[in-house]
Design a protein around this motif. Sequence first.
Motif, mmCIF file in Angstrom:
data_model
loop_
_atom_site.group_PDB
_atom_site.id
_atom_site.type_symbol
_atom_site.label_atom_id
_atom_site.label_comp_id
_atom_site.label_asym_id
_atom_site.label_seq_id
_atom_site.Cartn_x
_atom_site.Cartn_y
_atom_site.Cartn_z
ATOM 1 N N ALA A 44 0.829 -1.206 0.000
ATOM 2 C CA ALA A 44 0.000 0.000 0.000
ATOM 3 C C ALA A 44 0.866 1.260 0.000
ATOM 4 O O ALA A 44 0.531 2.247 -0.667
ATOM 5 C CB ALA A 44 -0.936 -0.002 1.201
ATOM 6 N N THR A 45 1.978 1.227 0.727
ATOM 7 C CA THR A 45 2.879 2.377 0.763
ATOM 8 C C THR A 45 3.484 2.621 -0.612
ATOM 9 O O THR A 45 3.511 3.757 -1.097
ATOM 10 C CB THR A 45 4.001 2.159 1.799
ATOM 11 N N ILE A 46 3.971 1.561 -1.236
ATOM 12 C CA ILE A 46 4.548 1.695 -2.577
ATOM 13 C C ILE A 46 3.494 2.211 -3.552
ATOM 14 O O ILE A 46 3.761 3.113 -4.364
ATOM 15 C CB ILE A 46 5.145 0.346 -3.043
ATOM 16 N N ASN A 47 2.293 1.651 -3.479
ATOM 17 C CA ASN A 47 1.200 2.090 -4.338
ATOM 18 C C ASN A 47 0.907 3.578 -4.136
ATOM 19 O O ASN A 47 0.777 4.335 -5.104
ATOM 20 C CB ASN A 47 -0.042 1.248 -4.049
ATOM 21 N N ALA A 48 0.812 4.007 -2.894
ATOM 22 C CA ALA A 48 0.505 5.409 -2.599
ATOM 23 C C ALA A 48 1.627 6.332 -3.077
ATOM 24 O O ALA A 48 1.361 7.403 -3.631
ATOM 25 C CB ALA A 48 0.256 5.591 -1.101
ATOM 26 N N VAL A 49 2.875 5.925 -2.877
ATOM 27 C CA VAL A 49 4.009 6.737 -3.347
ATOM 28 C C VAL A 49 3.963 6.882 -4.867
ATOM 29 O O VAL A 49 4.180 7.977 -5.412
ATOM 30 C CB VAL A 49 5.353 6.119 -2.891
ATOM 31 N N LEU A 50 3.660 5.795 -5.555
ATOM 32 C CA LEU A 50 3.577 5.857 -7.016
ATOM 33 C C LEU A 50 2.452 6.783 -7.477
ATOM 34 O O LEU A 50 2.640 7.586 -8.403
ATOM 35 C CB LEU A 50 3.383 4.455 -7.594
ATOM 36 N N ILE B 37 -1.660 10.779 -0.019
ATOM 37 C CA ILE B 37 -0.678 11.172 1.005
ATOM 38 C C ILE B 37 -0.909 10.424 2.322
ATOM 39 O O ILE B 37 0.055 9.966 2.942
ATOM 40 C CB ILE B 37 -0.656 12.701 1.183
ATOM 41 N N PRO B 38 -2.159 10.245 2.787
ATOM 42 C CA PRO B 38 -2.340 9.442 3.997
ATOM 43 C C PRO B 38 -1.832 8.010 3.829
ATOM 44 O O PRO B 38 -1.368 7.400 4.788
ATOM 45 C CB PRO B 38 -3.851 9.456 4.220
ATOM 46 N N GLY B 39 -1.892 7.469 2.620
ATOM 47 C CA GLY B 39 -1.368 6.126 2.376
ATOM 48 C C GLY B 39 0.124 6.048 2.589
ATOM 49 O O GLY B 39 0.638 5.069 3.134
ATOM 50 N N VAL B 40 0.827 7.079 2.163
ATOM 51 C CA VAL B 40 2.272 7.128 2.389
ATOM 52 C C VAL B 40 2.545 7.211 3.888
ATOM 53 O O VAL B 40 3.343 6.436 4.434
ATOM 54 C CB VAL B 40 2.910 8.329 1.647
ATOM 55 N N ALA B 41 1.862 8.126 4.560
ATOM 56 C CA ALA B 41 2.105 8.343 5.989
ATOM 57 C C ALA B 41 1.721 7.128 6.832
ATOM 58 O O ALA B 41 2.549 6.604 7.597
ATOM 59 C CB ALA B 41 1.334 9.574 6.465
ATOM 60 N N PHE B 42 0.478 6.653 6.702
ATOM 61 C CA PHE B 42 0.025 5.528 7.517
ATOM 62 C C PHE B 42 0.746 4.236 7.144
ATOM 63 O O PHE B 42 1.017 3.405 8.007
ATOM 64 C CB PHE B 42 -1.491 5.338 7.415
ATOM 65 N N GLY B 43 1.064 4.066 5.863
ATOM 66 C CA GLY B 43 1.805 2.876 5.457
ATOM 67 C C GLY B 43 3.195 2.842 6.074
ATOM 68 O O GLY B 43 3.638 1.807 6.582
ATOM 69 N N LEU B 44 3.884 3.980 6.048
ATOM 70 C CA LEU B 44 5.221 4.042 6.651
ATOM 71 C C LEU B 44 5.171 3.843 8.160
ATOM 72 O O LEU B 44 6.013 3.121 8.723
ATOM 73 C CB LEU B 44 5.891 5.376 6.315
ATOM 74 N N VAL B 45 4.193 4.456 8.810
ATOM 75 C CA VAL B 45 4.065 4.275 10.268
ATOM 76 C C VAL B 45 3.771 2.817 10.592
ATOM 77 O O VAL B 45 4.358 2.252 11.528
ATOM 78 C CB VAL B 45 2.969 5.209 10.847
ATOM 79 N N LEU C 187 4.556 0.153 8.804
ATOM 80 C CA LEU C 187 5.782 -0.614 8.583
ATOM 81 C C LEU C 187 6.801 -0.376 9.693
ATOM 82 O O LEU C 187 7.452 -1.316 10.171
ATOM 83 C CB LEU C 187 6.395 -0.253 7.225
ATOM 84 N N PHE C 188 6.948 0.863 10.089
ATOM 85 C CA PHE C 188 7.891 1.187 11.157
ATOM 86 C C PHE C 188 7.529 0.466 12.442
ATOM 87 O O PHE C 188 8.398 -0.106 13.124
ATOM 88 C CB PHE C 188 7.920 2.706 11.380
ATOM 89 N N THR C 189 6.230 0.445 12.773
ATOM 90 C CA THR C 189 5.825 -0.187 14.031
ATOM 91 C C THR C 189 5.869 -1.716 13.959
ATOM 92 O O THR C 189 5.917 -2.360 15.007
ATOM 93 C CB THR C 189 4.418 0.269 14.472
ATOM 94 N N VAL C 190 5.868 -2.290 12.753
ATOM 95 C CA VAL C 190 6.034 -3.743 12.638
ATOM 96 C C VAL C 190 7.422 -4.131 13.123
ATOM 97 O O VAL C 190 7.596 -5.110 13.863
ATOM 98 C CB VAL C 190 5.834 -4.218 11.174
ATOM 99 N N TYR C 191 8.424 -3.369 12.730
ATOM 100 C CA TYR C 191 9.807 -3.742 13.018
ATOM 101 C C TYR C 191 10.382 -3.084 14.272
ATOM 102 O O TYR C 191 11.311 -3.605 14.861
ATOM 103 C CB TYR C 191 10.687 -3.397 11.819
ATOM 104 N N PHE C 192 9.836 -1.943 14.659
ATOM 105 C CA PHE C 192 10.398 -1.211 15.796
ATOM 106 C C PHE C 192 9.330 -0.922 16.832
ATOM 107 O O PHE C 192 8.995 0.206 17.118
ATOM 108 C CB PHE C 192 11.019 0.116 15.326
ATOM 109 N N ASN C 193 8.774 -1.974 17.440
ATOM 110 C CA ASN C 193 7.729 -1.758 18.440
ATOM 111 C C ASN C 193 8.258 -1.942 19.829
ATOM 112 O O ASN C 193 9.123 -2.558 20.195
ATOM 113 C CB ASN C 193 6.518 -2.625 18.219
#
Length: 102
Positions: free
Chosen positions: A60-66, A86-94, A96-102
């Motif tokens: 979803a993040t890649i899709n939103a960025v494209l 733009i919300p797709g970029v923001a929420f997708g990155l957040v 992803l970030f919380t998957v790996y850094f929680n």
Amino acid sequence: MKINHRISTVKDKERISTKKLTLISRLAICTCCLMYISYIPQIILNLSGKPVSPLQPAAATINAVLWVSYGWLKSYKDWPLIISNIPGVAFGLVTLFTVYFN
């Protein structure tokens, strides 16, 4: 007289079409934003120690960025497309970030 009536009808149709497109673009912005806001429960799960799969938010993040890039790089800025993704970029990155850094 027929010519003037026809021109008036064409202009009326264009105006109606513009109104419909404006309505559709606003509805699309709202539904797209709601789709990306739905990541909040996934973010909460990630922060509570139960991480979700990163595949869907990454896609979803890649899709939103494209789509944001496409809307920005067009000969005219396609603001409904940009704003709705733009919300797709923001929420997708957040997410992803919380998957790996929680």
